[in-house]
Design an enzyme around this catalytic site. Structure first.
Site, PDB file in Angstrom:
ATOM      1  N   MET A 188       0.831  -1.203   0.000  1.00 56.95           N
ATOM      2  CA  MET A 188       0.000   0.000   0.000  1.00 56.95           C
ATOM      3  C   MET A 188       0.870   1.259   0.000  1.00 56.95           C
ATOM      4  O   MET A 188       0.388   2.357  -0.311  1.00 56.95           O
ATOM      5  CB  MET A 188      -0.932   0.016   1.219  1.00 56.95           C
ATOM      6  CG  MET A 188      -0.252   0.070   2.574  1.00 56.95           C
ATOM      7  SD  MET A 188      -1.421   0.004   3.960  1.00 56.95           S
ATOM      8  CE  MET A 188      -2.394   1.469   3.674  1.00 56.95           C
ATOM      9  N   ALA A 189       2.143   1.130   0.361  1.00 60.53           N
ATOM     10  CA  ALA A 189       3.089   2.251   0.322  1.00 60.53           C
ATOM     11  C   ALA A 189       4.503   1.693   0.265  1.00 60.53           C
ATOM     12  O   ALA A 189       4.780   0.621   0.820  1.00 60.53           O
ATOM     13  CB  ALA A 189       2.915   3.148   1.541  1.00 60.53           C
ATOM     14  N   ALA A 203       8.631   2.945   0.710  1.00 60.56           N
ATOM     15  CA  ALA A 203       9.619   3.962   1.075  1.00 60.56           C
ATOM     16  C   ALA A 203      10.994   3.480   0.637  1.00 60.56           C
ATOM     17  O   ALA A 203      11.142   2.368   0.122  1.00 60.56           O
ATOM     18  CB  ALA A 203       9.587   4.215   2.576  1.00 60.56           C
ATOM     19  N   SER A 204      11.998   4.309   0.849  1.00 66.29           N
ATOM     20  CA  SER A 204      13.341   3.941   0.410  1.00 66.29           C
ATOM     21  C   SER A 204      13.878   2.738   1.181  1.00 66.29           C
ATOM     22  O   SER A 204      14.553   1.876   0.614  1.00 66.29           O
ATOM     23  CB  SER A 204      14.288   5.124   0.584  1.00 66.29           C
ATOM     24  OG  SER A 204      14.252   5.586   1.921  1.00 66.29           O
ATOM     25  N   GLN A 228       8.753  -1.096   3.352  1.00 64.36           N
ATOM     26  CA  GLN A 228       7.589  -1.310   2.497  1.00 64.36           C
ATOM     27  C   GLN A 228       6.400  -1.647   3.392  1.00 64.36           C
ATOM     28  O   GLN A 228       6.557  -2.364   4.385  1.00 64.36           O
ATOM     29  CB  GLN A 228       7.874  -2.442   1.510  1.00 64.36           C
ATOM     30  CG  GLN A 228       6.894  -2.518   0.350  1.00 64.36           C
ATOM     31  CD  GLN A 228       7.515  -3.196  -0.872  1.00 64.36           C
ATOM     32  OE1 GLN A 228       8.443  -2.674  -1.481  1.00 64.36           O
ATOM     33  NE2 GLN A 228       6.988  -4.367  -1.224  1.00 64.36           N
ATOM     34  N   LYS A 248       4.685  -2.635   8.506  1.00 65.80           N
ATOM     35  CA  LYS A 248       5.835  -1.984   7.863  1.00 65.80           C
ATOM     36  C   LYS A 248       7.037  -2.902   8.000  1.00 65.80           C
ATOM     37  O   LYS A 248       7.419  -3.284   9.115  1.00 65.80           O
ATOM     38  CB  LYS A 248       6.111  -0.633   8.518  1.00 65.80           C
ATOM     39  CG  LYS A 248       7.259   0.133   7.871  1.00 65.80           C
ATOM     40  CD  LYS A 248       7.436   1.513   8.520  1.00 65.80           C
ATOM     41  CE  LYS A 248       8.582   2.280   7.884  1.00 65.80           C
ATOM     42  NZ  LYS A 248       8.754   3.620   8.505  1.00 65.80           N
ATOM     43  N   ASP A 290       8.083  14.481   8.212  1.00 73.08           N
ATOM     44  CA  ASP A 290       7.834  13.946   6.864  1.00 73.08           C
ATOM     45  C   ASP A 290       6.352  14.043   6.498  1.00 73.08           C
ATOM     46  O   ASP A 290       5.708  13.019   6.214  1.00 73.08           O
ATOM     47  CB  ASP A 290       8.308  12.483   6.814  1.00 73.08           C
ATOM     48  CG  ASP A 290       8.438  11.975   5.391  1.00 73.08           C
ATOM     49  OD1 ASP A 290       8.565  12.801   4.474  1.00 73.08           O
ATOM     50  OD2 ASP A 290       8.423  10.742   5.194  1.00 73.08           O
TER      51      ASP A 290
END
Length: 540
Positions: free
Chosen positions: A124-125, A127-128, A131, A146, A281
Site C-alpha cells: 500500500m506504500a 519507502a526507500s 515497504q 511496515k 515527513d
C-alpha cells in the site's frame, strides 16, 4: 562482493565529480556575474547531473534513493534542477518483490501465517528503506505492517562506506569545502538513515507523539501493537482515510478544507513550539483525511525531538517578525548558527530589514491571502542573501525547513484565502500566553544588554570628547521626519511600560515564579525612558 563494491564506488564517485565540477563553475560565475545570472547559465548542466544522479540512485536502490530524498530537501544548497528532478522520489519509490518481503516475515516470525490470517502481497506504500502492506490478525483486527527491506539492511554498511570515501575525496576540491560542508551533510544523512533503520525508535516516537498530541480530539495516530513488533517489523492499527491530495470533493466525506488547513497548522504549531516532538515527513501519504474534518497522521520514521532552544527560537522568531524587529531576528539567526563566524552583522542588518519590510508591506498592509501573495521576490532575495556567503542553514534545522515548506503547500491548496498576517498574529498571541517565560527570559537578556551599554557610556563619552578636542567631531542634524520618528519611538516605549506591567499580572496568574523578574524588567524600562528623556531635555 568486492567487485560489486568497487563498481558501485566508481559509479557514485563519477557522478559526484561531475556535480562538483558543475558547482565549481557556478561559484566562479556567481562571483563574476551574480547569483541569478550564474543559475541561468548553469541550469542545463545542473539538470543533466540531477537526471544522472536520479538514474543511478534508482538503479542502486535503498540508501541512494534515501540520499536523493535527503538532498531534495536542501533548497539552500542545491539549485532548482536538483530539487525538481529528485523530489519525486519522496513519494514514488520502486517496490521490491513480495518474495523478498516474505523472506523477511519468515526470518522474524518463522511461520508468519500463525500471526496473520491474511497478508496482502501488493504494497500500500513504498519507502526507500521499508515497504508497507495491509494484513489481518488472527483475531480479525485489520493492521498495517511496515517491513524493513532486506536489500536495504544488507547493503547499508557498504553504501555508507562508499559515500564516506567519496565525500573525503571530493572535499579535496578547495572551493567545495569553502561553500558546502559535505562532511556535516553526510553526518546528518547517516543519523537520519540510522534512525529510520531502527524500528524500535520509531515505535517509541509514535507512542510519544500519541501522548503529546492527545489534546486534539480530531487527530488520530495509529496504535502500535508492540507484541507483534520486532526490530525489522512494525505492526500498527489500520486507520481509514483518504490521502489529503486525493480528495476530489471534500463535501463527499463531510469535510471543510478550510477547517482542515487550520487544524493541520494547529497540530504542527503545537509540535514545533510546545511539545518539541515533530513529524518531519508530512507528505500526502502520511496525512489522511477522515469524515468530520478528522486528520490521521502516519509514519514516524523521520520524526524526532527538537531542542527546547530551537522551539524557543521559533517562538521568538514569530514574535520578532510580527514586531518587525530586525535586530531580534539577527540575534536569533546568530544564536542558532545561521550566520558564519566571520559574518558582518552591519552588512546583514539592512538586508534583514529589507526582507522584513517587504514582507510587512505585502502581508501587514495588504492583508493578502496565501493565494494572492507572491513569494517569488522574497524567495529570490532570500537566495541572494544565502549566496552572500554570510548565511548558512545548519544541518539540525534542515528538516524543520522542509516540513514548514510542505505544510505551506498543503495549506495553500486547502485554503487559498488563508490570511497569513492574521494567522501569524494569532499564533504570536498564543506564544505570549502559552510560553510567557520566553518573554521574561529573553527580555531579561535585552535588559542586560542595555545595562552593558550603560556601563560603556563613560568610555563612549570620553571618545566623543577626544574627537571634539581634535576637531574631528562631525554632528549630523535630524530632519523633521527623523525627529518625528524619535518622538514616536519614545512614545511607543512609554506605552510599552504599562503593557509589561500587564504582562506581570499574567505571569502572576500562570507562572508566579517569574513575576518579580517581570517587575525588574518594567522598572528597568521605566528608568531607561526617564534617563533618555532627561538627557534629551537637557541637551535642548
Amino acid at each position: 562482493m568486492a567487485g560489486n563494491y568497487r563498481k558501485r564506488f566508481f559509479r557514485v564517485l563519477g557522478i559526484f565529480i561531475k556535480m562538483i565540477l558543475a558547482f565549481g563553475k557556478e561559484f566562479r560565475l556567481t562571483r563574476k556575474y551574480g547569483y541569478k545570472t550564474a543559475q541561468e547559465k548553469m541550469y542545463n548542466s545542473h539538470l543533466k547531473c540531477a537526471k544522472e544522479l536520479y538514474s543511478i540512485s534508482v538503479e542502486l536502490g535503498s540508501i541512494y534513493i534515501k540520499l536523493c530524498q535527503f538532498l531534495s530537501t536542501k533548497h539552500d544548497i542545491f539549485p532548482a534542477p536538483y530539487i525538481e528532478i529528485l523530489s519525486p522520489l519522496q513519494n514514488a519509490v520502486p517496490a521490491v518483490p513480495f518474495s523478498s518481503i516474505e523472506d523477511r516475515l519468515i526470518s522474524e516470525y518463522k511461520d508468519y501465517k500463525q500471526i496473520f490470517s491474511s497478508f496482502s502481497e501488493v504494497p500500500m506504500a513504498v519507502a526507500s528503506l521499508g515497504q508497507v502492506h495491509c494484513a489481518t490478525l488472527r483475531d480479525g483486527r485489520q493492521v498495517v505492517v511496515k517491513v524493513l527491506k532486506k536489500e536495504a539492511e544488507d547493503t547499508v554498511d557498504h553504501d555508507l562506506a562508499i559515500l564516506f570515501h567519496v565525500i573525503r575525496f571530493v572535499e579535496h576540491f578547495g572551493f567545495i569545502s569553502k561553500h558546502i560542508h559535505l562532511s556535516s551533510l553526510l553526518d546528518e544523512f547517516i543519523n537520519v538513515t540510522s534512525d529510520e533503520l531502527n524500528f524500535f525508535r520509531e515505535i517509541f516516537v509514535a507512542e510519544k507523539m500519541r501522548q503529546s498530541l492527545s489534546k486534539f480530539s480530531y487527530l488520530k495516530i495509529p496504535k502500535v501493537y508492540k507484541e507483534f513488533c520486532t526490530r525489522r517489523i512494525i505492526v500498527m492499527e489500520y486507520c481509514k482515510g483518504v490521502k489529503i491530495n486525493e480528495v476530489k470533493d471534500f463535501r463527499e466525506i463531510n469535510c471543510n478544507p478550510k477547517i482542515l488547513a487550520d487544524r493541520i497548522l494547529e497540530i504542527f504549531f503545537e509540535q514545533f513550539v510546545f511539545t518539541g516532538w515533530v513529524h518531519f515527513d508530512p507528505h500526502p501519504g502520511n496525512i489522511l483525511v477522515a469524515p468530520g474534518n478528522r486528520i490521521v497522521l502516519l509514519d514516524f520514521g523521520m520524526s524526532g525531538e527538537i531542542t527546547s532552544d530551537m522551539s524557543d527560537a521559533i517562538a521568538r522568531g514569530i514574535i520578532a517578525v510580527m514586531n518587525q524587529d530586525s535586530h531580534a531576528v539577527l540575534r536569533i539567526l546568530q544564536e542558532q548558527e545561521f550566520l558564519r563566524d566571520a559574518a558582518n552583522l552591519h552588512v546583514l542588518l539592512p538586508m534583514v530589514e529589507f526582507l522584513l519590510n517587504k514582507v510587512a508591506v505585502m502581508l501587514n498592509m495588504n492583508k493578502q491571502s496565501i493565494q494572492t501573495f507572491d513569494f517569488t521576490p522574497i524567495k529570490k532575495d532570500f537566495r541572494n542573501l544565502i549566496s552572500s556567503e554570510e548565511i548558512v542553514v545548519p544541518v539540525r534545522w534542515a528538516y524543520a525547513g522542509k516540513t514548514v515548506a510542505a505544510l505551506a503547500g498543503f495549506i495553500a491548496v486547502l485554503n487559498p484565502d488563508f490570511k497569513i498576517y492574521e494567522q501569524v498574529r494569532k499564533y504570536a498571541g498564543k506564544i505570549i500566553i502559552g510560553k510567557p517565560q520566553i518573554i521574561v527570559k529573553y527580555g531579561t537578556k535585552d535588559l542586560m544588554r542595555f545595562a552593558q551599554l550603560t556601563c560603556d557610556l563613560p568610555e563612549r563619552l570620553t571618545r566623543l570628547l577626544d574627537e571634539y578636542d581634535r576637531g574631528t567631531l562631525v554632528i549630523r542634524t535630524k530632519s523633521g521626519n527623523e525627529v518625528g520618528e524619535n518622538k514616536s519611538a519614545k512614545k511607543s516605549l512609554f506605552f510599552l511600560i504599562p503593557f509589561v506591567f500587564l504582562l506581570c499580572g499574567i505571569l502572576f496568574k500562570f507562572v508566579p515564579q517569574y513575576t518579580y523578574v517581570g517587575l525588574v524588567i518594567s522598572g528597568g524600562m521605566f528608568f531607561a525612558y526617564s534617563l533618555f528623556t532627561f538627557l534629551n531635555e537637557k541637551g535642548k
